[in-house]
Design a protein around this motif. Structure first.
Motif, PDB file in Angstrom:
ATOM      1  N   LYS A 147       9.606  12.870   4.359  1.00  0.00           N
ATOM      2  CA  LYS A 147       8.260  13.337   4.043  1.00  0.00           C
ATOM      3  C   LYS A 147       7.369  12.181   3.620  1.00  0.00           C
ATOM      4  O   LYS A 147       7.818  11.220   3.007  1.00  0.00           O
ATOM      5  CB  LYS A 147       8.296  14.384   2.919  1.00  0.00           C
ATOM      6  N   PHE A 148       6.088  12.291   3.938  1.00  0.00           N
ATOM      7  CA  PHE A 148       5.133  11.264   3.556  1.00  0.00           C
ATOM      8  C   PHE A 148       4.978  11.229   2.039  1.00  0.00           C
ATOM      9  O   PHE A 148       4.932  12.268   1.404  1.00  0.00           O
ATOM     10  CB  PHE A 148       3.769  11.574   4.206  1.00  0.00           C
ATOM     11  N   PRO A 149       4.887  10.041   1.436  1.00  0.00           N
ATOM     12  CA  PRO A 149       4.839   8.700   2.029  1.00  0.00           C
ATOM     13  C   PRO A 149       6.197   8.007   2.124  1.00  0.00           C
ATOM     14  O   PRO A 149       6.269   6.822   2.437  1.00  0.00           O
ATOM     15  CB  PRO A 149       3.935   7.948   1.048  1.00  0.00           C
ATOM     16  N   PHE A 150       7.275   8.754   1.870  1.00  0.00           N
ATOM     17  CA  PHE A 150       8.615   8.143   1.838  1.00  0.00           C
ATOM     18  C   PHE A 150       9.201   7.912   3.222  1.00  0.00           C
ATOM     19  O   PHE A 150      10.258   7.300   3.360  1.00  0.00           O
ATOM     20  CB  PHE A 150       9.547   9.014   1.000  1.00  0.00           C
ATOM     21  N   ASN A 151       8.510   8.397   4.262  1.00  0.00           N
ATOM     22  CA  ASN A 151       9.007   8.234   5.634  1.00  0.00           C
ATOM     23  C   ASN A 151       8.400   7.028   6.339  1.00  0.00           C
ATOM     24  O   ASN A 151       8.528   6.892   7.552  1.00  0.00           O
ATOM     25  CB  ASN A 151       8.726   9.505   6.449  1.00  0.00           C
ATOM     26  N   VAL A 152       7.738   6.152   5.582  1.00  0.00           N
ATOM     27  CA  VAL A 152       7.051   4.992   6.179  1.00  0.00           C
ATOM     28  C   VAL A 152       7.630   3.692   5.642  1.00  0.00           C
ATOM     29  O   VAL A 152       7.888   3.564   4.444  1.00  0.00           O
ATOM     30  CB  VAL A 152       5.537   5.038   5.876  1.00  0.00           C
ATOM     31  N   LYS A 153       7.819   2.724   6.534  1.00  0.00           N
ATOM     32  CA  LYS A 153       8.321   1.408   6.152  1.00  0.00           C
ATOM     33  C   LYS A 153       7.675   0.361   7.052  1.00  0.00           C
ATOM     34  O   LYS A 153       7.471   0.604   8.242  1.00  0.00           O
ATOM     35  CB  LYS A 153       9.853   1.348   6.313  1.00  0.00           C
ATOM     36  N   PHE A 154       7.355  -0.794   6.472  1.00  0.00           N
ATOM     37  CA  PHE A 154       6.762  -1.883   7.257  1.00  0.00           C
ATOM     38  C   PHE A 154       7.666  -3.108   7.214  1.00  0.00           C
ATOM     39  O   PHE A 154       8.188  -3.469   6.155  1.00  0.00           O
ATOM     40  CB  PHE A 154       5.368  -2.230   6.717  1.00  0.00           C
ATOM     41  N   VAL A 155       7.849  -3.744   8.372  1.00  0.00           N
ATOM     42  CA  VAL A 155       8.678  -4.931   8.466  1.00  0.00           C
ATOM     43  C   VAL A 155       7.962  -6.013   9.266  1.00  0.00           C
ATOM     44  O   VAL A 155       7.116  -5.724  10.116  1.00  0.00           O
ATOM     45  CB  VAL A 155      10.050  -4.629   9.112  1.00  0.00           C
ATOM     46  N   HIS A 156       8.318  -7.246   8.980  1.00  0.00           N
ATOM     47  CA  HIS A 156       7.711  -8.391   9.655  1.00  0.00           C
ATOM     48  C   HIS A 156       8.616  -8.890  10.775  1.00  0.00           C
ATOM     49  O   HIS A 156       9.840  -8.941  10.616  1.00  0.00           O
ATOM     50  CB  HIS A 156       7.481  -9.522   8.644  1.00  0.00           C
ATOM     51  N   GLY A 157       8.016  -9.240  11.909  1.00  0.00           N
ATOM     52  CA  GLY A 157       8.798  -9.812  12.991  1.00  0.00           C
ATOM     53  C   GLY A 157       7.995  -9.918  14.268  1.00  0.00           C
ATOM     54  O   GLY A 157       6.943  -9.299  14.425  1.00  0.00           O
ATOM     55  N   ALA A 198       0.822  -1.210   0.000  1.00  0.00           N
ATOM     56  CA  ALA A 198       0.000   0.000   0.000  1.00  0.00           C
ATOM     57  C   ALA A 198       0.860   1.266   0.000  1.00  0.00           C
ATOM     58  O   ALA A 198       0.601   2.207  -0.757  1.00  0.00           O
ATOM     59  CB  ALA A 198      -0.928  -0.003   1.214  1.00  0.00           C
ATOM     60  N   ILE A 199       1.907   1.279   0.851  1.00  0.00           N
ATOM     61  CA  ILE A 199       2.742   2.481   0.918  1.00  0.00           C
ATOM     62  C   ILE A 199       3.570   2.626  -0.347  1.00  0.00           C
ATOM     63  O   ILE A 199       3.823   3.756  -0.817  1.00  0.00           O
ATOM     64  CB  ILE A 199       3.635   2.470   2.185  1.00  0.00           C
ATOM     65  N   THR A 200       3.963   1.520  -0.960  1.00  0.00           N
ATOM     66  CA  THR A 200       4.689   1.582  -2.229  1.00  0.00           C
ATOM     67  C   THR A 200       3.802   2.186  -3.312  1.00  0.00           C
ATOM     68  O   THR A 200       4.260   2.989  -4.133  1.00  0.00           O
ATOM     69  CB  THR A 200       5.159   0.180  -2.649  1.00  0.00           C
ATOM     70  N   THR A 201       2.535   1.809  -3.309  1.00  0.00           N
ATOM     71  CA  THR A 201       1.585   2.368  -4.270  1.00  0.00           C
ATOM     72  C   THR A 201       1.443   3.870  -4.077  1.00  0.00           C
ATOM     73  O   THR A 201       1.400   4.641  -5.045  1.00  0.00           O
ATOM     74  CB  THR A 201       0.211   1.690  -4.118  1.00  0.00           C
ATOM     75  N   LEU A 202       1.388   4.318  -2.829  1.00  0.00           N
ATOM     76  CA  LEU A 202       1.280   5.744  -2.548  1.00  0.00           C
ATOM     77  C   LEU A 202       2.537   6.495  -2.981  1.00  0.00           C
ATOM     78  O   LEU A 202       2.462   7.627  -3.466  1.00  0.00           O
ATOM     79  CB  LEU A 202       1.021   5.971  -1.053  1.00  0.00           C
ATOM     80  N   LYS A 203       3.681   5.863  -2.815  1.00  0.00           N
ATOM     81  CA  LYS A 203       4.934   6.492  -3.243  1.00  0.00           C
ATOM     82  C   LYS A 203       4.939   6.690  -4.757  1.00  0.00           C
ATOM     83  O   LYS A 203       5.329   7.754  -5.262  1.00  0.00           O
ATOM     84  CB  LYS A 203       6.127   5.634  -2.831  1.00  0.00           C
ATOM     85  N   ARG A 204       4.515   5.675  -5.476  1.00  0.00           N
ATOM     86  CA  ARG A 204       4.498   5.766  -6.933  1.00  0.00           C
ATOM     87  C   ARG A 204       3.513   6.820  -7.428  1.00  0.00           C
ATOM     88  O   ARG A 204       3.713   7.433  -8.472  1.00  0.00           O
ATOM     89  CB  ARG A 204       4.150   4.405  -7.528  1.00  0.00           C
ATOM     90  N   ALA A 205       2.452   7.029  -6.676  1.00  0.00           N
ATOM     91  CA  ALA A 205       1.429   7.988  -7.076  1.00  0.00           C
ATOM     92  C   ALA A 205       1.722   9.407  -6.608  1.00  0.00           C
ATOM     93  O   ALA A 205       1.006  10.341  -6.956  1.00  0.00           O
ATOM     94  CB  ALA A 205       0.068   7.548  -6.529  1.00  0.00           C
ATOM     95  N   SER A 206       2.789   9.582  -5.812  1.00  0.00           N
ATOM     96  CA  SER A 206       3.049  10.898  -5.211  1.00  0.00           C
ATOM     97  C   SER A 206       3.572  11.927  -6.198  1.00  0.00           C
ATOM     98  O   SER A 206       3.396  13.128  -6.007  1.00  0.00           O
ATOM     99  CB  SER A 206       4.050  10.747  -4.061  1.00  0.00           C
ATOM    100  N   ASN A 207       4.300  11.467  -7.229  1.00  0.00           N
ATOM    101  CA  ASN A 207       4.864  12.380  -8.230  1.00  0.00           C
ATOM    102  C   ASN A 207       5.780  13.430  -7.612  1.00  0.00           C
ATOM    103  O   ASN A 207       5.823  14.583  -8.049  1.00  0.00           O
ATOM    104  CB  ASN A 207       3.745  13.084  -9.005  1.00  0.00           C
TER     105      ASN A 207
END
Length: 315
Positions: free
Chosen positions: A179-189, A162-171
């Motif tokens: 800055k949002f959405p580049f300041n967000v990351k999700f990890v599993h653990g 989802a966040i990758t999609t937002l990054k691609r759409a940010s232009n």
């Protein structure tokens, strides 16, 4: 409140720091079920919310990630369904809070009263589920970075997609990692470590750690000892002046989940460390927080979801 450094050269090293101490034993499960209620002033925004939901629906998790024992977690059998959701990893757990067409978690209204705690800070969100609340916080409160951690790999995959999609759409060119959405990351653990000795390698790296409606699931799956270890780890990961934002579930909500697995049944029967004991423990020398204040209580929701949100400060 807030988690791991996500800045240019530090980005990958900090994410590895989370993964290094996280346990991959429970690929098919999650520590958090996020509560959602729509609002006309949705922090994700109508267009971005639609993009986010479409992205999650368009990228289902591979079936192999949903295996519990020899059977699929998608099995409609009652036992298998309970086993799969034993970590509270319900995608729509808080759907009863939805009123409009846009997603809005009502806890954002409480957090908004303390927006200064997030702005320009580095945040860790424990039990981030599918990332909707994490993304809303990152967009609305402008943290320097936010890392969402969850025990269910399928949920973190959905969130990262989802966040990758937002990054691609940010232009936005060039991309600003603060800055949002580049300041967000999700990890599993798994936030609960295999051995307490691993606490010795923890270092301060966050300004805010968020633990919202996660304590029950840590408690039921990893017992009193696992939850106490998690509290100590939160303290160790915070910088001086850092904040733990805690929303514990009441103990009377535990009983209805005690049959989800035999491990949970045994842990429930052995619980001596009750939610009413959490504050004293967090303020004790065993953990070390200096003070606690009430941030607020979410309104306009069912009584079971009106859980006090607390702020613990590290001096």
């Amino acid at each position: 409140m807030q988690q791991l450094c996500v800045e240019n050269n530090n980005n990958q090293s900090e994410i590895k720091a989370v993964k290094r101490t996280a346990t991959d034993e429970h690929d098919a499960d999650s520590l958090e079920a996020k509560r959602l209620k729509p609002s006309k002033d949705d922090t994700i925004g109508a267009q971005e919310s639609s993009t986010l939901q479409n992205s999650i629906q368009a990228h289902p998790s591979p079936k192999k990630r949903l295996q519990i024992g020899n059977k699929s977690a998608n099995d409609k059998g009652k036992h298998n369904k309970g086993e799969y959701f034993k970590f509270g990893n319900y995608k729509h757990y808080y759907g009863k809070r939805l009123q409009d067409t846009d997603f809005h978690d009502i806890r954002l209204d409480v957090l908004a009263g303390h927006a200064e705690l997030f702005r320009g800070k580095q945040i860790l969100d424990i039990g981030c589920n599918s990332g909707l609340l994490s993304i809303a916080i990152a967009r609305q409160f402008e943290p320097k970075s936010l890392i969402g951690l969850d025990i269910d790999r399928s949920l973190t995959n959905d969130a990262q997609t989802a966040i990758t999609t937002l990054k691609r759409a940010s232009n936005v060119e060039p991309a600003d990692p603060t800055k949002f959405p580049f300041n967000v990351k999700f990890v599993h653990g798994n936030y609960v470590l295999d051995d307490d000795v691993l606490l010795e390698i923890e270092r301060p790296q966050f300004d805010v750690v968020l633990c919202l409606s996660v304590t029950k699931w840590i408690h039921l799956n990893f017992s009193d000892a696992g939850l106490k270890q998690a509290f100590r780890r939160m303290y160790l990961q915070l910088r001086i002046g850092g904040k733990l934002i805690l929303e514990p579930q009441a103990f009377d909500t535990y009983k209805r989940r005690k049959k989800l697995s035999e491990n949970i049944r045994e842990n429930y029967a052995a619980i001596n460390f009750k939610p009413e004991d959490f504050t004293n423990y967090l303020l004790s020398p065993e953990v070390g927080f200096a003070s606690m204040e009430l941030m607020g209580v979410p309104e306009h929701c069912k009584a079971g979801f009106k859980r006090p949100i607390q702020i613990f400060s590290k001096n």
